[in-house]
Write a protein that holds these residues in place. Sequence first.
Motif, short mmCIF file in Angstrom:
data_model
loop_
_atom_site.label_atom_id
_atom_site.label_comp_id
_atom_site.label_asym_id
_atom_site.label_seq_id
_atom_site.Cartn_x
_atom_site.Cartn_y
_atom_site.Cartn_z
N SER A 1 0.76 -1.25 -0.07
CA SER A 1 -0.20 0.07 -0.12
C SER A 1 0.72 1.24 -0.13
CB SER A 1 -1.23 -0.11 1.31
OG SER A 1 -1.66 -1.16 1.53
N SER B 1 -1.98 5.42 2.68
CA SER B 1 -3.21 4.58 2.49
C SER B 1 -3.06 3.42 3.38
CB SER B 1 -3.41 3.94 1.10
OG SER B 1 -3.71 5.23 0.23
N GLU C 1 -12.26 -1.21 5.08
CA GLU C 1 -11.54 -0.29 4.01
C GLU C 1 -10.43 -1.18 3.73
OE1 GLU C 1 -7.92 1.49 2.57
OE2 GLU C 1 -8.16 0.36 4.87
N THR C 2 -10.14 -1.61 2.49
CA THR C 2 -9.09 -2.27 2.09
C THR C 2 -8.44 -1.76 0.82
OG1 THR C 2 -8.24 -4.62 1.80
CG2 THR C 2 -10.49 -4.01 0.88
N GLY C 3 -7.19 -2.33 0.44
CA GLY C 3 -6.89 -1.87 -0.90
C GLY C 3 -6.89 -2.48 -2.02
N PRO D 1 -17.09 5.76 1.11
CA PRO D 1 -16.23 6.08 2.66
C PRO D 1 -17.09 6.03 3.67
CG PRO D 1 -15.26 7.53 0.72
CD PRO D 1 -16.70 6.85 0.24
N TYR E 1 -12.81 7.93 7.03
CA TYR E 1 -11.99 7.70 5.45
C TYR E 1 -12.67 8.60 4.50
CZ TYR E 1 -10.56 3.18 7.53
OH TYR E 1 -10.32 2.32 8.41
N SER F 1 -7.92 3.11 -1.81
CA SER F 1 -8.83 2.24 -1.27
C SER F 1 -10.26 1.99 -1.76
CB SER F 1 -9.12 3.23 0.22
OG SER F 1 -8.20 3.46 0.99
N GLN F 2 -10.68 0.73 -1.20
CA GLN F 2 -12.09 0.41 -1.49
C GLN F 2 -12.83 0.20 -0.21
OE1 GLN F 2 -12.05 -2.96 -4.27
NE2 GLN F 2 -10.15 -3.06 -4.07
#
Length: 153
Positions: free
Chosen positions: A29, A33, A111-113, A135, A139, A145-146
């Motif tokens: 990441s 992030s 939240e993840t990448g 978000p 966030y 980010s997803q």
Amino acid sequence: MFDIREDDLSREDTRQLLALHLAGMHANSPPESVFALDLSGLKAPEVTVWTARHGGRLASIGALKMLPDGGAELKSMRTHPDYLRQGAAACMLDAIIAEAARRGVVRLSLETGTGPAFDPALALYRRRGFRDGPPFAAYEQNAFSQFLHLDLN
């Protein structure tokens, strides 16, 4: 198959898996992030951490962070390399979803990448019903980010 229990983060194997998790987040990441919680962040009163063990050996870890709006955030999901693709993450996720529902959480978010390192986790989350969304909490939208959400009502 897996014995899932609340964890106080005092065991060395737990701390090592958390260190592996943080190292993985930083390796995959951009620095701005990385939102993974460190040990002190996981000890916050609004966070509960669980570990899954198989025959006494650490298989996975996961956490639930209660949010001020009554929602909750999934944090620190990581499977020990010896237990990849053996159901440890799925068992942990199912336990956390059940606990969030038991606590009356209406929406569980995470939240993840992006990128190949995150694909296995994303596939698991989507199989459990998580959907892409905006978000949440503090966030902000960014290129890496997803944000995924699961309605529990």
